[in-house]
Design a protein around this motif. Structure first.
Motif, PDB file in Angstrom:
ATOM      1  N   THR A 212      48.786  43.256  28.698  1.00 54.05           N
ATOM      2  CA  THR A 212      48.674  44.618  28.171  1.00 54.05           C
ATOM      3  C   THR A 212      47.217  44.988  27.919  1.00 54.05           C
ATOM      4  O   THR A 212      46.813  46.134  28.122  1.00 54.05           O
ATOM      5  N   MET A 213      46.427  44.005  27.468  1.00 52.94           N
ATOM      6  CA  MET A 213      45.011  44.249  27.170  1.00 52.94           C
ATOM      7  C   MET A 213      44.142  44.289  28.425  1.00 52.94           C
ATOM      8  O   MET A 213      42.933  44.514  28.334  1.00 52.94           O
ATOM      9  N   SER A 334      37.948  55.654  21.741  1.00 53.03           N
ATOM     10  CA  SER A 334      38.976  55.193  22.675  1.00 53.03           C
ATOM     11  C   SER A 334      39.117  53.676  22.683  1.00 53.03           C
ATOM     12  O   SER A 334      40.091  53.149  23.209  1.00 53.03           O
ATOM     13  N   ALA A 335      38.155  52.962  22.079  1.00 54.96           N
ATOM     14  CA  ALA A 335      38.246  51.496  22.023  1.00 54.96           C
ATOM     15  C   ALA A 335      39.310  51.036  21.025  1.00 54.96           C
ATOM     16  O   ALA A 335      39.841  49.927  21.159  1.00 54.96           O
ATOM     17  N   THR A 350      54.446  45.695  19.955  1.00 56.38           N
ATOM     18  CA  THR A 350      53.943  46.828  20.742  1.00 56.38           C
ATOM     19  C   THR A 350      52.422  46.844  20.665  1.00 56.38           C
ATOM     20  O   THR A 350      51.831  46.412  19.678  1.00 56.38           O
ATOM     21  N   VAL A 351      51.798  47.352  21.725  1.00 56.85           N
ATOM     22  CA  VAL A 351      50.345  47.497  21.783  1.00 56.85           C
ATOM     23  C   VAL A 351      50.039  48.811  22.485  1.00 56.85           C
ATOM     24  O   VAL A 351      50.670  49.156  23.491  1.00 56.85           O
ATOM     25  N   MET A 352      49.054  49.524  21.967  1.00 61.38           N
ATOM     26  CA  MET A 352      48.606  50.750  22.614  1.00 61.38           C
ATOM     27  C   MET A 352      47.881  50.400  23.913  1.00 61.38           C
ATOM     28  O   MET A 352      47.052  49.487  23.939  1.00 61.38           O
ATOM     29  N   PRO A 353      48.192  51.061  25.015  1.00 65.69           N
ATOM     30  CA  PRO A 353      47.442  50.798  26.248  1.00 65.69           C
ATOM     31  C   PRO A 353      45.949  51.008  26.026  1.00 65.69           C
ATOM     32  O   PRO A 353      45.551  51.991  25.381  1.00 65.69           O
ATOM     33  N   PRO A 354      45.096  50.098  26.500  1.00 63.93           N
ATOM     34  CA  PRO A 354      43.655  50.227  26.284  1.00 63.93           C
ATOM     35  C   PRO A 354      43.127  51.569  26.755  1.00 63.93           C
ATOM     36  O   PRO A 354      43.531  52.083  27.798  1.00 63.93           O
ATOM     37  N   CYS A 387      51.693  53.255  17.523  1.00 64.65           N
ATOM     38  CA  CYS A 387      51.405  51.808  17.631  1.00 64.65           C
ATOM     39  C   CYS A 387      51.641  51.262  19.029  1.00 64.65           C
ATOM     40  O   CYS A 387      51.664  50.036  19.226  1.00 64.65           O
ATOM     41  N   GLY A 388      51.845  52.142  20.009  1.00 67.87           N
ATOM     42  CA  GLY A 388      51.862  51.694  21.390  1.00 67.87           C
ATOM     43  C   GLY A 388      53.231  51.393  21.955  1.00 67.87           C
ATOM     44  O   GLY A 388      54.263  51.743  21.388  1.00 67.87           O
ATOM     45  N   LYS A 389      53.214  50.746  23.113  1.00 69.28           N
ATOM     46  CA  LYS A 389      54.433  50.449  23.867  1.00 69.28           C
ATOM     47  C   LYS A 389      54.785  48.966  23.765  1.00 69.28           C
ATOM     48  O   LYS A 389      53.927  48.122  23.504  1.00 69.28           O
TER      49      LYS A 389
END
Length: 577
Positions: A212-213, A334-335, A350-354, A387-389
């Protein structure tokens, strides 16, 4: 030894990158040791003190694994490790994995609570995990030995253990479904529950997170997070090994004393592209730099690609303040990479897309509380952070009280399912049954979904319910923080029973004012602010600074604050007669 005398491990090497695609974590250690990469430990000023390539770490770990066997440690035995950031813990954690034992990272003493409280907490966690051995840094020998004696387990310092015999022996083969380690949440004090994490679950989470990162060949990580907390242990230690990333470390207490050393280190090395922190870390840095004008000359944060954020409620106002403070140093909004996770799912769910940064939705407070809209009052809103996908192969679902799945933008309990979900709570079948149902994990958090993204509202157990209406303690605390002179972490809100038998919100607030009359004015000001948020009167108590308890990872512990207040251990300041 100075920075100039040491060469840190490189960012890149000829060994092809593998994103945690191993069957067991011991395989991941073996593969990382084929590279020139490794761990680098710095003092509180950011000066490099120790370079520890993965090859050397593996060699040390194999010797220590044989020492464990020589000490009578067998497969599935627990070994408690006081998680001091450094080579000793790194090698011993890996040694436990090689020996088939389960490492149990436990916290160091903090500046809060004192000696006896630390011994009590450590003893309770030792009782829960039932280790055969506790290994600790020599400087806390008195406290660690006292806790171990209560439990009846053996105890040894790093140095003593390093002198033990390491007999020649075969080490057991690990299987993907074997338990790899036990993880205690930072708030596990009175009734601790150790999360049993398998090799398979760990590596699935590390794979999903790195994918994801968009982890690249030359990425490098810097961290000050403690290794007894899942964000520091998994995200900034185990992940580096499994994904062959070099990492650089400040100790948590070094960050507490000199938080800007974190940003100084990022600025000095163009390879630092990954670093993570809870909200309060960004908050502290923004506050420390606010009075300085040399940001652009001192810092270069332009290469910071992933500024991870998680482990507590993400506050958009704090993130904005950080951007305002450090944009001149090249930091890009955006970071920011918000995430949601918990130890029961290894780390990330979940993580937000970079590159998408902090995104918020404004939600009416009536929707958050579940109460019908009062049209006689203006609508109030709270900013809820995206909080992302979900990670690959992880599912996230929002459920109502009836257990039925809820549609987008409908608030309910957050459930998740997938290979990262924990095996169980160690020796606690009842707690396991309470949160694991047909492979689904009840996270205990409240939130909603929108177009595949998760928005977290708060912890269900922290909710204050008065006269049938729900109030989130964060809303009350944030409202008080808007008053002049208060910082994040100065306020704890919870419900108490009044003398009339009714429930009311109570607010404990750190007070730095000495004049009794001014204290009365301040208490009334706070009461008015809370009344404007909740629509009801509250109990306001002013308490001395540094009184409110925090977890070992630095988060406010509302439950403990309430317990200490009701028991009389938190004594409010006196006001004018």
């Amino acid at each position: 030894m100075t920075d100039a005398a040491l060469t840190p491990t490189p960012n890149d090497c000829d060994l092809p990158r593998r994103r945690a695609d191993f069957a067991t974590f011991s395989e991941a250690i073996d593969y990382a040791a084929k590279s020139e990469k490794g761990l680098n430990f710095h003092d509180m000023r950011g000066v490099l003190e120790r370079v520890y390539p993965y090859r050397e770490m593996r060699e040390d770990a194999l010797v220590m694994a044989r020492r464990l066997v020589g000490a009578g440690i067998g497969k599935a035995d627990r070994v408690a490790l006081i998680a001091e950031t450094g080579p000793d813990f790194a090698a011993l954690f890996c040694a436990c994995v090689y020996a088939g034992a389960w490492p149990v990272p436990l916290p160091l003493p903090t500046t809060f609570g004192g000696k006896e409280n630390y011994i009590d907490q450590l003893a309770v966690q030792l009782k829960s995990s039932d280790p055969k051995l506790l290994i600790y840094p020599a400087e806390i020998a008195e406290m660690a030995s006292a806790a171990a004696a209560r439990q009846g387990c053996k105890a040894s310092s790093w140095q003593e253990f390093a002198e033990a015999e390491a007999p020649g022996c075969d080490l057991p083969e690990a299987a993907p479904d074997d338990i790899c380690y036990l993880q205690y949440s930072s708030g596990s004090t009175r009734f601790p529950t150790g999360v049993a994490v398998t090799h398979k679950a760990l590596l699935h989470n590390l794979y999903g997170h790195s994918t994801t990162m968009h982890l690249g060949e030359n990425d490098r990580c810097i961290s000050w997070l403690p290794w007894y907390h899942d964000m520091g242990l998994v995200g900034c230690f185990l992940s580096l090994i499994a994904n062959q990333v070099s990492g650089d470390f400040l100790k948590p207490d070094a960050f507490a004393r000199r938080p800007l050393a974190w940003l100084d280190m990022i600025s000095r090395n163009p390879g630092y592209t990954l670093s993570y922190s809870p909200t309060f870390g960004y908050d502290i840095c923004a506050r420390r730099i606010s009075s300085q004008s040399n940001v652009a000359e001192r810092f270069d944060l332009s290469r910071w690609r992933v500024a991870g954020n998680g482990a507590d409620m993400i506050r958009p106002d704090v993130m904005q303040n950080f951007v305002n403070a450090f944009s001149d140093a090249g930091f890009r909004a955006s970071a920011f990479t918000p995430s949601y996770g918990l130890a029961e799912a290894v780390l990330a769910v979940t993580v937000m897309p970079p590159g998408e940064g902090i995104r918020v939705e404004l939600v009416e407070e009536e929707r958050l509380s579940g109460a019908p809209r009062d049209i006689s009052r203006p609508a109030r809103y709270r900013a809820i952070v995206n909080c992302g996908k979900a990670l690959p192969d992880m599912e996230v679902e929002i459920r109502g009280e009836d257990g039925e799945s809820r549609a987008d933008h409908h608030i309910g309990k957050v459930w998740c399912r997938g290979p990262s979900v924990m095996h169980s709570y160690f020796r606690n079948e009842e707690a396991t049954r309470d949160c694991l149902v047909d492979g689904w994990l009840d996270t205990g958090d409240m939130g909603y979904m929108a177009n595949g993204y998760l928005f977290i509202v708060g912890r269900a157990k922290d909710m204050i319910i008065i006269n049938g209406k729900n109030h989130w303690p964060q809303d009350i605390e944030w409202a008080v923080e808007q008053l002049p002179g208060f910082n994040h972490g100065d306020i704890a809100a919870f419900a108490i029973e009044t003398e009339t038998g009714e429930e009311a919100p109570a607010v404990l607030v750190h007070c730095r004012v000495s004049d009794p009359a001014e204290r009365i004015r301040l208490r009334e000001l706070i009461a008015d602010k809370v009344r404007s948020v909740t629509g009801m009167s509250c109990v306001v108590e002013l308490v001395p600074p540094r009184t409110l308890p925090r977890t070992s990872s630095g988060k406010l512990s509302r439950a403990k604050a309430k317990k200490l207040y009701l028991s009389g251990e938190i004594v409010p300041l006196k006001l004018a007669a």
